[in-house]
Write a protein that holds these residues in place. Structure first.
Motif, PDB file in Angstrom:
ATOM      1  N   LYS A   5       0.854  -1.178   0.000  1.00  0.00           N
ATOM      2  CA  LYS A   5       0.000   0.000   0.000  1.00  0.00           C
ATOM      3  C   LYS A   5       0.894   1.232   0.000  1.00  0.00           C
ATOM      4  O   LYS A   5       2.003   1.207   0.534  1.00  0.00           O
ATOM      5  CB  LYS A   5      -0.886   0.020   1.253  1.00  0.00           C
ATOM      6  CG  LYS A   5      -1.813  -1.183   1.372  1.00  0.00           C
ATOM      7  CD  LYS A   5      -2.386  -1.297   2.771  1.00  0.00           C
ATOM      8  CE  LYS A   5      -3.567  -0.368   2.959  1.00  0.00           C
ATOM      9  NZ  LYS A   5      -4.212  -0.565   4.283  1.00  0.00           N
ATOM     10  N   ALA A   6       0.391   2.299  -0.604  1.00  0.00           N
ATOM     11  CA  ALA A   6       1.146   3.561  -0.600  1.00  0.00           C
ATOM     12  C   ALA A   6       0.170   4.712  -0.793  1.00  0.00           C
ATOM     13  O   ALA A   6      -0.817   4.581  -1.527  1.00  0.00           O
ATOM     14  CB  ALA A   6       2.205   3.578  -1.702  1.00  0.00           C
ATOM     15  N   GLY A   7       0.437   5.808  -0.124  1.00  0.00           N
ATOM     16  CA  GLY A   7      -0.444   6.956  -0.281  1.00  0.00           C
ATOM     17  C   GLY A   7       0.201   8.245   0.187  1.00  0.00           C
ATOM     18  O   GLY A   7       1.220   8.241   0.899  1.00  0.00           O
ATOM     19  N   SER A  54       3.651  -1.137   3.832  1.00  0.00           N
ATOM     20  CA  SER A  54       3.011   0.167   3.601  1.00  0.00           C
ATOM     21  C   SER A  54       4.045   1.281   3.485  1.00  0.00           C
ATOM     22  O   SER A  54       5.052   1.289   4.195  1.00  0.00           O
ATOM     23  CB  SER A  54       2.051   0.500   4.748  1.00  0.00           C
ATOM     24  OG  SER A  54       1.005  -0.442   4.806  1.00  0.00           O
ATOM     25  N   GLN A  55       3.768   2.220   2.573  1.00  0.00           N
ATOM     26  CA  GLN A  55       4.622   3.400   2.436  1.00  0.00           C
ATOM     27  C   GLN A  55       3.753   4.659   2.567  1.00  0.00           C
ATOM     28  O   GLN A  55       2.803   4.848   1.822  1.00  0.00           O
ATOM     29  CB  GLN A  55       5.345   3.417   1.086  1.00  0.00           C
ATOM     30  CG  GLN A  55       6.328   4.583   0.966  1.00  0.00           C
ATOM     31  CD  GLN A  55       7.129   4.541  -0.330  1.00  0.00           C
ATOM     32  OE1 GLN A  55       6.630   4.924  -1.377  1.00  0.00           O
ATOM     33  NE2 GLN A  55       8.372   4.065  -0.250  1.00  0.00           N
ATOM     34  N   PHE A  56       4.108   5.476   3.542  1.00  0.00           N
ATOM     35  CA  PHE A  56       3.429   6.745   3.776  1.00  0.00           C
ATOM     36  C   PHE A  56       4.284   7.861   3.178  1.00  0.00           C
ATOM     37  O   PHE A  56       5.490   7.933   3.443  1.00  0.00           O
ATOM     38  CB  PHE A  56       3.274   7.026   5.272  1.00  0.00           C
ATOM     39  CG  PHE A  56       2.597   5.944   6.065  1.00  0.00           C
ATOM     40  CD1 PHE A  56       1.269   6.064   6.441  1.00  0.00           C
ATOM     41  CD2 PHE A  56       3.303   4.798   6.460  1.00  0.00           C
ATOM     42  CE1 PHE A  56       0.643   5.077   7.194  1.00  0.00           C
ATOM     43  CE2 PHE A  56       2.691   3.805   7.209  1.00  0.00           C
ATOM     44  CZ  PHE A  56       1.351   3.950   7.575  1.00  0.00           C
ATOM     45  N   ASP A  87      -4.446  11.325  -0.401  1.00  0.00           N
ATOM     46  CA  ASP A  87      -5.313  10.235   0.038  1.00  0.00           C
ATOM     47  C   ASP A  87      -5.913  10.507   1.414  1.00  0.00           C
ATOM     48  O   ASP A  87      -6.947   9.942   1.778  1.00  0.00           O
ATOM     49  CB  ASP A  87      -4.516   8.931   0.057  1.00  0.00           C
ATOM     50  CG  ASP A  87      -4.009   8.575  -1.337  1.00  0.00           C
ATOM     51  OD1 ASP A  87      -4.840   8.279  -2.208  1.00  0.00           O
ATOM     52  OD2 ASP A  87      -2.784   8.634  -1.555  1.00  0.00           O
ATOM     53  N   GLU A 167      -2.732   4.023   8.225  1.00  0.00           N
ATOM     54  CA  GLU A 167      -2.533   2.876   7.328  1.00  0.00           C
ATOM     55  C   GLU A 167      -3.856   2.460   6.679  1.00  0.00           C
ATOM     56  O   GLU A 167      -3.892   1.996   5.546  1.00  0.00           O
ATOM     57  CB  GLU A 167      -1.911   1.712   8.099  1.00  0.00           C
ATOM     58  CG  GLU A 167      -1.414   0.610   7.194  1.00  0.00           C
ATOM     59  CD  GLU A 167      -0.412  -0.305   7.886  1.00  0.00           C
ATOM     60  OE1 GLU A 167       0.145  -1.170   7.187  1.00  0.00           O
ATOM     61  OE2 GLU A 167      -0.188  -0.154   9.102  1.00  0.00           O
ATOM     62  N   TYR A 169      -6.065   4.354   5.518  1.00  0.00           N
ATOM     63  CA  TYR A 169      -6.434   5.261   4.418  1.00  0.00           C
ATOM     64  C   TYR A 169      -5.559   5.078   3.179  1.00  0.00           C
ATOM     65  O   TYR A 169      -5.800   5.714   2.151  1.00  0.00           O
ATOM     66  CB  TYR A 169      -6.354   6.726   4.878  1.00  0.00           C
ATOM     67  CG  TYR A 169      -7.252   7.035   6.047  1.00  0.00           C
ATOM     68  CD1 TYR A 169      -8.622   6.806   5.982  1.00  0.00           C
ATOM     69  CD2 TYR A 169      -6.729   7.543   7.226  1.00  0.00           C
ATOM     70  CE1 TYR A 169      -9.448   7.088   7.062  1.00  0.00           C
ATOM     71  CE2 TYR A 169      -7.552   7.830   8.317  1.00  0.00           C
ATOM     72  CZ  TYR A 169      -8.904   7.596   8.227  1.00  0.00           C
ATOM     73  OH  TYR A 169      -9.725   7.864   9.288  1.00  0.00           O
ATOM     74  N   LEU A 170      -4.532   4.244   3.286  1.00  0.00           N
ATOM     75  CA  LEU A 170      -3.624   4.059   2.147  1.00  0.00           C
ATOM     76  C   LEU A 170      -4.245   3.117   1.120  1.00  0.00           C
ATOM     77  O   LEU A 170      -4.672   2.009   1.471  1.00  0.00           O
ATOM     78  CB  LEU A 170      -2.280   3.482   2.609  1.00  0.00           C
ATOM     79  CG  LEU A 170      -1.453   4.295   3.602  1.00  0.00           C
ATOM     80  CD1 LEU A 170      -0.145   3.565   3.903  1.00  0.00           C
ATOM     81  CD2 LEU A 170      -1.165   5.699   3.078  1.00  0.00           C
ATOM     82  N   HIS A 175       4.837   0.983  -4.140  1.00  0.00           N
ATOM     83  CA  HIS A 175       5.437   2.103  -3.413  1.00  0.00           C
ATOM     84  C   HIS A 175       5.854   3.208  -4.381  1.00  0.00           C
ATOM     85  O   HIS A 175       6.246   2.942  -5.518  1.00  0.00           O
ATOM     86  CB  HIS A 175       6.635   1.617  -2.604  1.00  0.00           C
ATOM     87  CG  HIS A 175       6.229   0.790  -1.418  1.00  0.00           C
ATOM     88  ND1 HIS A 175       7.120   0.297  -0.492  1.00  0.00           N
ATOM     89  CD2 HIS A 175       5.000   0.361  -1.001  1.00  0.00           C
ATOM     90  CE1 HIS A 175       6.469  -0.391   0.438  1.00  0.00           C
ATOM     91  NE2 HIS A 175       5.181  -0.367   0.133  1.00  0.00           N
TER      92      HIS A 175
END
Length: 297
Positions: A5-7, A54-56, A87, A167, A169-170, A175
């Motif tokens: 996931k990424a956002g 996950s990547q923020f 996002d 997390e 919301y991603l 990535h």
């Protein structure tokens, strides 16, 4: 297998509310400069946090304020553009049960882009827990928040819980940045900002807001020492004297503090030379504002 996931998440708020302190706490190292003076951040700073799959990607923005110069216009424009395609967004506020005009404008913009918004109440170490209910009630009247999160960015309290919340919301997807990358800012730019932070820290009143930093040389020698030549621009001859100080003492203090932080960031020795030049009213000169790196492209 867990999908990646990424956002992108915007961090917005009025000046001096702790956006850059939160950005550094999320990343776990210093990439955004911090001072107790408003309008410290001038550009949008991109901070990347990898956590499992996950990547923020956090966008630390300048504080929304009433612009009085061309530079101010640019900074306000950065905030408005930053919330346009994210996002999720964090509205960072102080634990005061009053909604000011900057917050009202930001909430109106966030409502228009329809991104889920988390109300993040910072500096909770300065108030009693029961006082937070009035803060939440005041903000909930003006905006439908997806969640509320009390934190202390300076002490790191609640930062992990905030990441847990975000997390959700991603969106699923690859990535956006390579693994291990913590910011999209070039090393040269980060080091220039570190020097400007020390000007903000050491100088009083209007002097630091009228300064800009240009790194005219930034190169690595064969022995891995970074050679950096920096020019500090100020708006008045009298300000130049203040920055240099008696027998050069102030400039030496600023340069030494900056060099130590640059070495920590770069992980190697830095040989820093600094000069001070006067560019009158540069903040109102669009060409100079662009020359010093404050541009939209």
């Amino acid at each position: 297998m867990k999908k990646s996931k990424a956002g992108m998440i915007a961090i917005v708020g009025r000046p001096n509310v702790g956006k850059s302190t939160l950005t550094n706490a999320l990343v776990g190292e210093k990439i955004a400069i911090v001072s107790n003076k408003p309008q410290t951040t001038r550009n949008r700073i991109c901070a990347v946090v990898d956590r499992g799959e996950s990547q923020f990607v956090f966008l630390d923005t300048p504080g929304l304020h009433k612009a009085r110069t061309r530079l101010g216009d640019y900074m306000v424009g950065v905030v408005r553009q930053s919330v346009a395609d994210v996002d999720a967004a964090l509205l960072l506020v102080e634990p005061i049960p009053h909604v000011g005009e900057p917050e009202k404008e930001l909430m109106a913009r966030l409502a228009a882009v329809k991104a889920p918004t988390v109300l993040v109440i910072n500096k909770i170490d300065t108030v009693r827990k029961e006082d937070l209910l009035a803060v939440i009630a005041a903000y909930s009247q003006d905006h439908q928040f997806a969640a509320v999160m009390p934190i202390s960015a300076r002490q790191g309290d609640g930062v992990g819980d905030l990441l847990d919340l975000l997390e959700g919301y991603l969106p699923e997807g690859p990535h956006l940045f390579p693994e291990g990358m913590v910011t999209d800012q070039p090393e040269r730019q980060v080091c220039g900002e570190i020097l400007r932070e020390k000007l903000l820290l050491c100088l009083d009143k209007e002097v630091p807001h009228g300064t800009a930093v240009e790194l005219t040389k930034f190169s690595e020698r064969d022995d891995e020492v970074i050679e950096a030549d920096a020019t500090i621009y100020c708006e008045k001859e009298s300000h130049k004297g203040i920055i240099i100080g008696k027998k050069g003492a102030m400039l030496k203090k600023i340069s030494t503090m900056a060099r130590e932080d640059m070495e920590a960031f770069m992980g190697t020795k830095v040989f820093l030379q600094t000069w001070v030049k006067v560019k009158e009213n540069w903040r109102d000169n669009l060409n100079l504002v662009h020359n010093f790196g404050y541009r939209d492209d």
